[in-house]
Design an enzyme around this catalytic site. Structure first.
Site, PDB file in Angstrom:
ATOM      1  N   CYS A  78     -25.163  16.176  -5.426  1.00  0.00           N
ATOM      2  CA  CYS A  78     -25.419  14.853  -6.005  1.00  0.00           C
ATOM      3  C   CYS A  78     -26.232  13.959  -5.067  1.00  0.00           C
ATOM      4  O   CYS A  78     -25.942  13.878  -3.870  1.00  0.00           O
ATOM      5  CB  CYS A  78     -24.079  14.204  -6.317  1.00  0.00           C
ATOM      6  SG  CYS A  78     -24.192  12.498  -6.803  1.00  0.00           S
ATOM      7  N   CYS A 121     -29.031  11.353 -11.274  1.00  0.00           N
ATOM      8  CA  CYS A 121     -28.392  10.134 -10.863  1.00  0.00           C
ATOM      9  C   CYS A 121     -28.558   9.904  -9.370  1.00  0.00           C
ATOM     10  O   CYS A 121     -28.322  10.791  -8.563  1.00  0.00           O
ATOM     11  CB  CYS A 121     -26.916  10.268 -11.221  1.00  0.00           C
ATOM     12  SG  CYS A 121     -25.895   8.991 -10.593  1.00  0.00           S
ATOM     13  N   CYS A 144     -25.677   4.502 -19.431  1.00  0.00           N
ATOM     14  CA  CYS A 144     -24.858   5.086 -18.371  1.00  0.00           C
ATOM     15  C   CYS A 144     -24.901   4.094 -17.215  1.00  0.00           C
ATOM     16  O   CYS A 144     -25.979   3.810 -16.684  1.00  0.00           O
ATOM     17  CB  CYS A 144     -25.438   6.446 -17.967  1.00  0.00           C
ATOM     18  SG  CYS A 144     -24.546   7.171 -16.593  1.00  0.00           S
TER      19      CYS A 144
HETATM   20  S1  SF4 Z   1     -21.452   9.928  -7.951  1.00  0.00           S
HETATM   21 FE1  SF4 Z   1     -20.154  11.439  -9.011  1.00  0.00          FE
HETATM   22  S2  SF4 Z   1     -21.139  13.424  -8.612  1.00  0.00           S
HETATM   23 FE2  SF4 Z   1     -21.988  11.951  -7.137  1.00  0.00          FE
HETATM   24  S3  SF4 Z   1     -20.741  12.168  -5.268  1.00  0.00           S
HETATM   25 FE3  SF4 Z   1     -19.832  10.524  -6.518  1.00  0.00          FE
HETATM   26  S4  SF4 Z   1     -18.263  11.525  -7.775  1.00  0.00           S
HETATM   27 FE4  SF4 Z   1     -19.606  13.149  -6.980  1.00  0.00          FE
END
Ligand code: SF4
Length: 337
Positions: free
Chosen positions: A116, A330, A102
């Site tokens: 996120c 992430c 990934c």
């Molecule tokens: S990385 Fe993906 S989940 Fe995180 S803020 Fe950006 S678009 Fe949204």
């Protein structure tokens, strides 16, 4: 000049302009595809080539591996530092069908999804095609494993960096180099509607995943600001057009967040929304981020959700929890550093 940033024709022309034979481009592309990136290790390329005026700066630049975290299940998370000091994450995962990575498409992200960690500090900058390719090569070097599948689902919104993403896909797909099949590549977007159509035209064989996370437009706007610009109805319309045109199934990513999107009313809305679509739902138990108040539900809840969707004719799976003993969400490792 980073060779990894160049499509084959660009590299060939660059070499010819410096007075060297064009076949060197095939040699360089071939070596790099095998993970050989140091000039002295490219055995059939003479030292004089690298010392030619105009080619002295030509090199394959890989990011530095700053930190790695190894999970018991074989997942390896790497924090990588680019030449200018900005850092991104890449995650290596083992599956039955092969090894997958990934990768990140941007350093940071400006989409601001509420749950996120990657977007917490906004966007630092876009990654170049060569930096995305470099993530793959650096992680292969680090793990000693060959990667067969690529998911562009790390930090960043790939469709917010579309020109570089497109070039990256063309470079790694080139039979003279890496020759990675289009069907082994997946790109995930949070829903930049105008680019979905373009992507379907440009790369009909590449898998498309949509980060959905809510099936009600108002609720989606609360956790994903992108929905205010491209509301759910427009997004689903674009997805329908995409599947009609390409004949390809879309994966909808749905992160289950306790008391936010995981009760019966959400389930009903989700199944109504996706009814009759060529799609698959990937349910993801939330990886909790310490700085955020969102909590993950139980795995049992995720399985109930999956069974209910399947009973309504919508194919669904619960994502295997890989790397749960490391900073799996992430952006966590990057934020920590
Ligand atoms: S990385 Fe993906 S989940 Fe995180 S803020 Fe950006 S678009 Fe949204």
């Amino acid at each position: 000049m980073n060779i990894l940033d160049l499509e084959f024709k660009e590299l060939e022309n660059f070499i010819k302009e410096a007075g060297q034979p064009g076949f060197r481009a095939s040699q360089l592309y071939g070596w790099i595809a095998k993970g050989v990136t140091e000039p002295e290790d490219m055995r059939n390329v003479p030292k004089a080539f690298w010392e030619t005026e105009g080619l002295k700066e030509l090199r394959a630049e890989l990011p530095d591996v700053v930190t790695t975290q190894h999970s018991e299940d074989g997942t390896v998370k790497c924090l990588l530092r680019m030449k200018d000091g900005c850092s991104v994450e890449a995650v290596f995962m083992k599956y039955k069908y092969g090894n997958s990575i990934c990768i990140s498409s941007q350093a940071g992200c400006r989409m601001g999804c509420a749950f996120c960690a990657s977007g917490m500090n906004g966007l630092e900058r876009d990654l170049t095609p060569g930096e995305m390719y470099g993530e793959i090569l650096a992680v292969e070097k680090e793990t000693g494993e060959k990667i067969s599948h690529i998911v562009v689902m790390g930090t960043g919104e790939p469709f917010d960096n579309y020109e570089n993403l497109s070039k990256f896909i063309r470079i790694i797909n080139d039979p003279k180099g890496r020759n990675l099949g289009m069907r082994n590549i997946t790109v995930s977007t949070c829903g930049l509607v105008p680019v979905i159509e373009r992507f379907g035209d440009d790369f009909p064989q590449v898998n498309l995943a949509i980060s959905l996370h809510a099936a009600d437009s108002r609720e989606r706007s609360e956790i994903m600001p992108v929905n205010r610009a491209y509301p759910l109805e427009e997004l689903i319309e674009a997805c329908r057009r995409y599947t009609e045109k390409t004949g390809r199934r879309i994966t909808f990513e749905y992160t289950l967040i306790k008391d936010v999107n995981d009760d019966k009313k959400h389930l009903d809305k989700l199944s109504d929304l996706l009814k009759g679509m060529l799609c698959h739902v990937n349910l993801i138990p939330l990886n909790e981020v310490k700085e955020k108040s969102f909590r993950s539900g139980t795995r049992e809840r995720a399985q109930e959700f999956r069974d209910a969707l399947e009973n309504r004719g919508i194919p669904a799976t619960v994502r295997r929890e890989l790397g749960s003993d490391i900073d799996a969400a992430c952006g966590q490792l990057r934020a920590k550093k």
